[in-house]
Scaffold this active site. Structure first.
Site, PDB file in Angstrom:
ATOM      1  N   TRP A 103     -56.816-104.351  18.557  1.00 41.31           N
ATOM      2  CA  TRP A 103     -58.047-103.502  17.334  1.00 41.31           C
ATOM      3  C   TRP A 103     -59.629-103.287  18.066  1.00 41.31           C
ATOM      4  O   TRP A 103     -59.766-102.441  17.563  1.00 41.31           O
ATOM      5  CB  TRP A 103     -58.017-104.707  15.888  1.00 41.31           C
ATOM      6  CG  TRP A 103     -56.347-105.222  15.739  1.00 41.31           C
ATOM      7  CD1 TRP A 103     -55.907-105.922  14.856  1.00 41.31           C
ATOM      8  CD2 TRP A 103     -55.836-103.562  14.776  1.00 41.31           C
ATOM      9  NE1 TRP A 103     -54.784-105.788  14.575  1.00 41.31           N
ATOM     10  CE2 TRP A 103     -54.191-104.610  14.678  1.00 41.31           C
ATOM     11  CE3 TRP A 103     -55.798-102.481  14.081  1.00 41.31           C
ATOM     12  CZ2 TRP A 103     -53.343-104.236  14.092  1.00 41.31           C
ATOM     13  CZ3 TRP A 103     -54.437-101.614  14.463  1.00 41.31           C
ATOM     14  CH2 TRP A 103     -53.071-102.303  14.233  1.00 41.31           C
ATOM     15  N   ASP A 170     -65.292-106.546  12.316  1.00 41.16           N
ATOM     16  CA  ASP A 170     -64.436-106.620  11.352  1.00 41.16           C
ATOM     17  C   ASP A 170     -63.756-107.499  11.716  1.00 41.16           C
ATOM     18  O   ASP A 170     -63.328-107.965  12.746  1.00 41.16           O
ATOM     19  CB  ASP A 170     -63.198-105.109  13.021  1.00 41.16           C
ATOM     20  CG  ASP A 170     -61.687-105.096  12.292  1.00 41.16           C
ATOM     21  OD1 ASP A 170     -61.418-106.074  11.012  1.00 41.16           O
ATOM     22  OD2 ASP A 170     -61.060-105.057  13.292  1.00 41.16           O
ATOM     23  N   LYS A 194     -54.511-108.583   5.060  1.00 44.20           N
ATOM     24  CA  LYS A 194     -54.271-110.266   5.982  1.00 44.20           C
ATOM     25  C   LYS A 194     -54.612-111.163   5.454  1.00 44.20           C
ATOM     26  O   LYS A 194     -54.376-111.951   5.341  1.00 44.20           O
ATOM     27  CB  LYS A 194     -55.283-110.036   7.121  1.00 44.20           C
ATOM     28  CG  LYS A 194     -55.186-108.702   7.862  1.00 44.20           C
ATOM     29  CD  LYS A 194     -53.682-108.957   8.315  1.00 44.20           C
ATOM     30  CE  LYS A 194     -53.115-107.634   9.218  1.00 44.20           C
ATOM     31  NZ  LYS A 194     -54.103-106.900   9.977  1.00 44.20           N
TER      32      LYS A 194
HETATM   33  C1  PLP Z   1     -54.621-105.488  11.313  1.00 44.00           C
HETATM   34  C2  PLP Z   1     -55.914-104.963  11.792  1.00 44.00           C
HETATM   35  C3  PLP Z   1     -56.649-103.835  11.427  1.00 44.00           C
HETATM   36  C4  PLP Z   1     -55.641-102.641  11.338  1.00 44.00           C
HETATM   37  O1  PLP Z   1     -55.957-102.829   9.759  1.00 44.00           O
HETATM   38  P1  PLP Z   1     -55.294-101.553   8.882  1.00 44.00           P
HETATM   39  O2  PLP Z   1     -55.453-101.334   7.349  1.00 44.00           O
HETATM   40  O3  PLP Z   1     -53.762-101.568   8.727  1.00 44.00           O
HETATM   41  O4  PLP Z   1     -56.254-100.248   9.188  1.00 44.00           O
HETATM   42  C5  PLP Z   1     -58.038-103.770  11.692  1.00 44.00           C
HETATM   43  N1  PLP Z   1     -57.960-105.089  12.798  1.00 44.00           N
HETATM   44  C6  PLP Z   1     -57.658-105.687  12.604  1.00 44.00           C
HETATM   45  C7  PLP Z   1     -58.642-107.128  12.936  1.00 44.00           C
HETATM   46  C8  PLP Z   1     -56.882-106.603  11.845  1.00 44.00           C
HETATM   47  O5  PLP Z   1     -56.133-107.441  11.686  1.00 44.00           O
END
Ligand code: PLP
Length: 354
Positions: A103, A170, A194
């Site tokens: 990511w 993030d 998540k």
């Molecule tokens: C799942 C995830 C993403 C991507 O998320 P989307 O909503 O599918 O774009 C980005 N960063 C992390 C750390 C993730 O676990």
């Protein structure tokens, strides 16, 4: 219903109460004789949902009114682009990124479209098995971007650096799972699916004073300032995912907030890591000190026992244990809503493989 022990990495388990209340709202929202799926986002029934969904985040993260909370479409992946659009200068824009996994590297790829990206630390050469720590970020950068928890590789930043620029994180896969000084960050974003809700919405926390300083012409939807001015209703927001996220956060607030969630998460992770460390049949992929409390990728050391293990965990009612395709093996995701009883079931299955 025979509820499974759900270790899925995302979309993932949410509190049972959230499933029940969401289902009820689809049939009859707050007793108004209408489904939440058929009312206007500007109706007097939905506006308070958005207002409270924004307010509760600030309460849980202990943030003051310097911050705004947005609920946007496009996933965390769109934030990989929105962050540089809003923070990287038009002239000689330059940002520092920490490369700790898939990511993080996707975020780097998007930022490069708008300016210069310096990767100040990377564990790529060692298959992202640790978090780089020896780096400095000076004021020559427009911002620093990091990923708090690496969902695929199972590493997690335990501390955050002091940087001389804006701090962007993030937090998709560990938001609301542990106590942090969230006021250290200027932008926090997280795909809801998540740890805070269903897929379809992304939460973004922005410190207002950092905006409007890049000299860029930002396309409307990508502009944080516009979303803030419109109170997260610039266009039709993802109404249902916002509502389910609110229910999840209310459940968290009513159960001791992040402080209590953190204790439960530490106990769950300890139970599983202790088993992996003491059972020669299993091992993790990453450095001990950087192990994630949320996602635990592991492998079986004796491949000839794989089928026996797979059959045993499936028979025990476990779901979502297969590893990510880039790492193989297994991955147990221990998000807030996963009860410790489910981890015990997994540990008992691991003990039974001889
Ligand atoms: C799942 C995830 C993403 C991507 O998320 P989307 O909503 O599918 O774009 C980005 N960063 C992390 C750390 C993730 O676990």
């Amino acid at each position: 219903m025979n509820k499974k022990h759900n270790f899925s990495a995302g979309p993932c388990i949410l509190p049972q109460e959230v499933f029940e209340k969401s289902a009820q709202a689809v049939l009859d929202f707050n007793g108004i004789g209408l489904s939440i799926l058929e009312i206007s986002h500007r109706s007097k029934d939905f506006v308070p949902v958005m207002d409270e969904a924004r307010a509760i985040v600030k309460r849980l993260l202990n943030l003051n009114d310097d911050y705004e909370v947005l609920y946007l479409g496009g996933g965390a992946s769109l934030q990989f682009l929105m962050v540089p659009f809003n923070l990287m200068k038009q002239e000689n824009g330059k940002a520092a990124y920490l490369d700790t996994g898939t990511w993080a590297s996707n975020a780097i790829k998007e930022a490069k479209r708008l300016g210069t990206v310096h990767v100040v630390g990377s564990s790529k050469a060692e298959n992202y098995s640790f978090i780089p720590k020896d780096y400095k970020v000076g004021s020559e950068y427009d911002y620093f971007h990091c990923t708090s928890n690496n969902t695929i590789y199972g590493t997690q930043m335990k501390t955050f650096p002091d940087v001389d620029t804006l701090m962007v994180c993030d937090m998709s896969s560990d938001i609301f799972s542990r106590q942090l000084d969230f006021s250290k960050f200027d932008v926090i974003y997280a795909g809801a699916q998540k740890n805070m809700g269903p897929a379809g919405v992304t939460m973004v926390v922005v410190k207002k004073e950092i905006l409007g300083k890049t000299g860029r012409d930002i396309p409307s939807y990508l502009d944080y300032s516009l979303h803030i001015a419109k109170e997260s209703m610039f266009n039709t927001p993802p109404v249902f995912p916002v509502y389910a996220s609110l229910l999840t956060l209310q459940h968290l607030e009513n159960n001791g907030g992040i402080a209590e969630a953190e204790k439960r998460n530490e106990a769950k992770a300890k139970l599983l890591y202790d088993e992996i460390d003491s059972n020669p049949m299993f091992e993790t992929f990453c450095k001990k000190e950087d192990r994630s409390l949320m996602n635990v990728p592991f492998k079986i050391t004796d491949e000839s026992k794989k089928e026996e293990f797979d059959n045993a965990w499936k028979a025990a009612g476990i779901n979502g244990l297969n590893g990510h395709r880039s790492l193989g093996g297994y991955r147990a995701s221990l998000y807030n809503a996963l009860p410790i009883e489910s981890v015990q079931v997994l540990v008992d299955v691991m003990k039974s493989i001889k």
